[in-house]
Write a protein that holds these residues in place. Structure first.
Motif, PDB file in Angstrom:
ATOM      1  N   PRO A  98       0.815  -1.222   0.000  1.00  0.00           N
ATOM      2  CA  PRO A  98       0.000   0.000   0.000  1.00  0.00           C
ATOM      3  C   PRO A  98       0.848   1.271   0.000  1.00  0.00           C
ATOM      4  CG  PRO A  98       0.132  -0.874   2.196  1.00  0.00           C
ATOM      5  CD  PRO A  98       0.809  -1.875   1.302  1.00  0.00           C
ATOM      6  N   THR A  99       0.334   2.310  -0.649  1.00  0.00           N
ATOM      7  CA  THR A  99       0.931   3.637  -0.598  1.00  0.00           C
ATOM      8  C   THR A  99      -0.103   4.571   0.026  1.00  0.00           C
ATOM      9  OG1 THR A  99       2.291   3.244  -2.552  1.00  0.00           O
ATOM     10  CG2 THR A  99       1.893   5.539  -1.951  1.00  0.00           C
ATOM     11  N   TRP A 100       0.225   5.104   1.203  1.00  0.00           N
ATOM     12  CA  TRP A 100      -0.689   6.006   1.899  1.00  0.00           C
ATOM     13  C   TRP A 100      -0.343   7.468   1.666  1.00  0.00           C
ATOM     14  CZ3 TRP A 100       1.318   1.867   5.029  1.00  0.00           C
ATOM     15  CH2 TRP A 100       0.405   0.852   5.279  1.00  0.00           C
ATOM     16  N   ASN A 101       0.944   7.817   1.749  1.00  0.00           N
ATOM     17  CA  ASN A 101       1.365   9.221   1.714  1.00  0.00           C
ATOM     18  C   ASN A 101       0.517  10.065   2.659  1.00  0.00           C
ATOM     19  OD1 ASN A 101       3.626   9.190  -0.024  1.00  0.00           O
ATOM     20  ND2 ASN A 101       2.253   8.925  -1.766  1.00  0.00           N
ATOM     21  N   ALA A 102       0.276   9.548   3.851  1.00  0.00           N
ATOM     22  CA  ALA A 102      -0.549  10.222   4.855  1.00  0.00           C
ATOM     23  C   ALA A 102       0.309  11.232   5.625  1.00  0.00           C
ATOM     24  CB  ALA A 102      -1.152   9.203   5.804  1.00  0.00           C
ATOM     25  N   VAL A 103      -0.094  12.499   5.565  1.00  0.00           N
ATOM     26  CA  VAL A 103       0.665  13.591   6.181  1.00  0.00           C
ATOM     27  C   VAL A 103       0.009  13.991   7.496  1.00  0.00           C
ATOM     28  CG1 VAL A 103       1.456  15.970   5.896  1.00  0.00           C
ATOM     29  CG2 VAL A 103       1.345  14.439   3.908  1.00  0.00           C
ATOM     30  N   TYR A 104       0.823  14.070   8.557  1.00  0.00           N
ATOM     31  CA  TYR A 104       0.342  14.460   9.875  1.00  0.00           C
ATOM     32  C   TYR A 104       1.230  15.584  10.405  1.00  0.00           C
ATOM     33  CZ  TYR A 104      -1.946   9.999   9.309  1.00  0.00           C
ATOM     34  OH  TYR A 104      -2.681   8.952   8.797  1.00  0.00           O
ATOM     35  N   ASN A 105       0.667  16.766  10.553  1.00  0.00           N
ATOM     36  CA  ASN A 105       1.377  17.912  11.115  1.00  0.00           C
ATOM     37  C   ASN A 105       1.023  17.996  12.593  1.00  0.00           C
ATOM     38  OD1 ASN A 105       2.608  18.836   8.673  1.00  0.00           O
ATOM     39  ND2 ASN A 105       0.583  19.473   8.023  1.00  0.00           N
ATOM     40  N   LEU A 106       1.970  17.663  13.450  1.00  0.00           N
ATOM     41  CA  LEU A 106       1.713  17.601  14.882  1.00  0.00           C
ATOM     42  C   LEU A 106       1.930  18.930  15.582  1.00  0.00           C
ATOM     43  CD1 LEU A 106       2.207  14.630  13.909  1.00  0.00           C
ATOM     44  CD2 LEU A 106       2.888  14.165  16.229  1.00  0.00           C
ATOM     45  N   GLY A 107       2.517  19.901  14.898  1.00  0.00           N
ATOM     46  CA  GLY A 107       2.781  21.194  15.524  1.00  0.00           C
ATOM     47  C   GLY A 107       3.987  21.117  16.445  1.00  0.00           C
ATOM     48  N   ILE A 108       3.984  21.943  17.493  1.00  0.00           N
ATOM     49  CA  ILE A 108       5.115  21.996  18.420  1.00  0.00           C
ATOM     50  C   ILE A 108       5.000  20.851  19.415  1.00  0.00           C
ATOM     51  CG2 ILE A 108       6.277  23.364  20.191  1.00  0.00           C
ATOM     52  CD1 ILE A 108       5.229  25.856  18.705  1.00  0.00           C
ATOM     53  N   VAL A 109       6.077  20.071  19.513  1.00  0.00           N
ATOM     54  CA  VAL A 109       6.113  18.890  20.377  1.00  0.00           C
ATOM     55  C   VAL A 109       7.396  18.891  21.194  1.00  0.00           C
ATOM     56  CG1 VAL A 109       4.776  17.504  18.730  1.00  0.00           C
ATOM     57  CG2 VAL A 109       7.272  17.439  18.646  1.00  0.00           C
ATOM     58  N   GLU A 110       7.411  18.073  22.232  1.00  0.00           N
ATOM     59  CA  GLU A 110       8.643  17.807  22.962  1.00  0.00           C
ATOM     60  C   GLU A 110       9.420  16.784  22.146  1.00  0.00           C
ATOM     61  OE1 GLU A 110       8.014  16.891  27.072  1.00  0.00           O
ATOM     62  OE2 GLU A 110       6.510  18.465  27.256  1.00  0.00           O
ATOM     63  N   THR A 111      10.700  17.022  21.956  1.00  0.00           N
ATOM     64  CA  THR A 111      11.469  16.235  20.983  1.00  0.00           C
ATOM     65  C   THR A 111      12.175  15.016  21.559  1.00  0.00           C
ATOM     66  OG1 THR A 111      13.413  17.629  21.300  1.00  0.00           O
ATOM     67  CG2 THR A 111      11.875  18.274  19.556  1.00  0.00           C
ATOM     68  N   HIS A 112      12.041  14.761  22.840  1.00  0.00           N
ATOM     69  CA  HIS A 112      12.783  13.642  23.461  1.00  0.00           C
ATOM     70  C   HIS A 112      11.977  12.341  23.459  1.00  0.00           C
ATOM     71  CE1 HIS A 112      10.304  15.228  26.701  1.00  0.00           C
ATOM     72  NE2 HIS A 112      10.377  14.034  27.255  1.00  0.00           N
ATOM     73  N   LEU A 113      10.801  12.337  22.854  1.00  0.00           N
ATOM     74  CA  LEU A 113       9.932  11.162  22.879  1.00  0.00           C
ATOM     75  C   LEU A 113      10.094  10.323  21.608  1.00  0.00           C
ATOM     76  CD1 LEU A 113       6.799  13.115  24.097  1.00  0.00           C
ATOM     77  CD2 LEU A 113       8.317  11.689  25.479  1.00  0.00           C
ATOM     78  N   PRO A 114       9.814   9.026  21.675  1.00  0.00           N
ATOM     79  CA  PRO A 114       9.896   8.192  20.472  1.00  0.00           C
ATOM     80  C   PRO A 114       8.617   8.288  19.636  1.00  0.00           C
ATOM     81  CG  PRO A 114       9.333   6.835  22.342  1.00  0.00           C
ATOM     82  CD  PRO A 114       9.568   8.225  22.884  1.00  0.00           C
ATOM     83  N   LEU A 115       8.772   8.123  18.341  1.00  0.00           N
ATOM     84  CA  LEU A 115       7.656   7.999  17.413  1.00  0.00           C
ATOM     85  C   LEU A 115       7.410   6.507  17.231  1.00  0.00           C
ATOM     86  CD1 LEU A 115       5.704   9.195  15.227  1.00  0.00           C
ATOM     87  CD2 LEU A 115       7.604   8.938  13.619  1.00  0.00           C
ATOM     88  N   LYS A 116       6.190   6.058  17.515  1.00  0.00           N
ATOM     89  CA  LYS A 116       5.878   4.637  17.388  1.00  0.00           C
ATOM     90  C   LYS A 116       5.036   4.424  16.135  1.00  0.00           C
ATOM     91  CE  LYS A 116       3.801   0.654  19.608  1.00  0.00           C
ATOM     92  NZ  LYS A 116       3.048   0.113  20.732  1.00  0.00           N
ATOM     93  N   ILE A 117       5.411   3.411  15.357  1.00  0.00           N
ATOM     94  CA  ILE A 117       4.714   3.071  14.114  1.00  0.00           C
ATOM     95  C   ILE A 117       4.312   1.601  14.161  1.00  0.00           C
ATOM     96  CG2 ILE A 117       4.934   2.859  11.598  1.00  0.00           C
ATOM     97  CD1 ILE A 117       5.045   5.757  12.455  1.00  0.00           C
TER      98      ILE A 117
END
Length: 173
Positions: A98-117
């Motif tokens: 599959p090709t999603w090309n799903a864009v998510y703009n999270l705005g301002i975040v704390e940068t020390h956290l992991p991104l889980k997929i």
């Protein structure tokens, strides 16, 4: 004119946000907040840390390759993403690639956290987990892949807040 209840709530919220040693009951409606808080010692030693390590995050869940959810049938592919309190899910695509090309703009975040997929095969009963990973992010534009029962490709952009630098947007030196 704001009610005393609203003013009191806003004042209490401010006191809790700045982490002072002040007794909220010591404030009365109509008190000058700036004058009252002058010279108050900050007890929240983590305040500068909370202003540190912040940036603007955008994530694109691009595609998955070689998924094999049900064996004989095409996979009902869905990707899921978590970052702090943010949760997003792509639309379902019936494909092993599959090709999603799903864009998510999270705005301002704390940068020390992991991104889980995660990538799952959506089923009527229980979804089948095909891929799961966590990635710590660094400043800039990056692409990473996670492997499992196939691969998923993710792009992200992390731009540090003004005055912050380094891989995770630390306070500038």
């Amino acid at each position: 004119m704001q009610s005393y209840l609203t003013s009191g709530f806003l004042l209490l919220s401010l006191i809790l946000q700045i982490g002072t040693q002040c007794d909220a009951a010591a404030f009365a409606p109509g008190d000058d907040l700036v004058e009252t808080l002058q010279g108050v010692e900050m007890v929240d030693s983590d305040l500068s840390t909370r202003q540190n390590m912040r940036g603007t995050l955008s994530v694109i869940i691009v595609r998955a390759l070689g998924l094999n959810g049900d064996g004989l049938m095409k996979t009902n592919s869905v990707a899921r993403m978590w970052y702090s309190s943010f949760y997003y899910q792509t639309n379902e695509i019936k494909s092993d690639n599959p090709t999603w090309n799903a864009v998510y703009n999270l705005g301002i975040v704390e940068t020390h956290l992991p991104l889980k997929i995660e990538v799952v095969d959506k089923d009527v009963g229980k979804d089948d987990l095909l891929i799961s990973c966590a990635q710590y992010l660094t400043q800039g534009v990056h692409t990473f892949t996670c492997s499992g029962n196939g691969q998923v490709e993710v792009n992200y952009s992390l731009i540090c807040e003004p005055g912050l630098t380094g891989s995770q947007c630390e306070v500038g030196k």
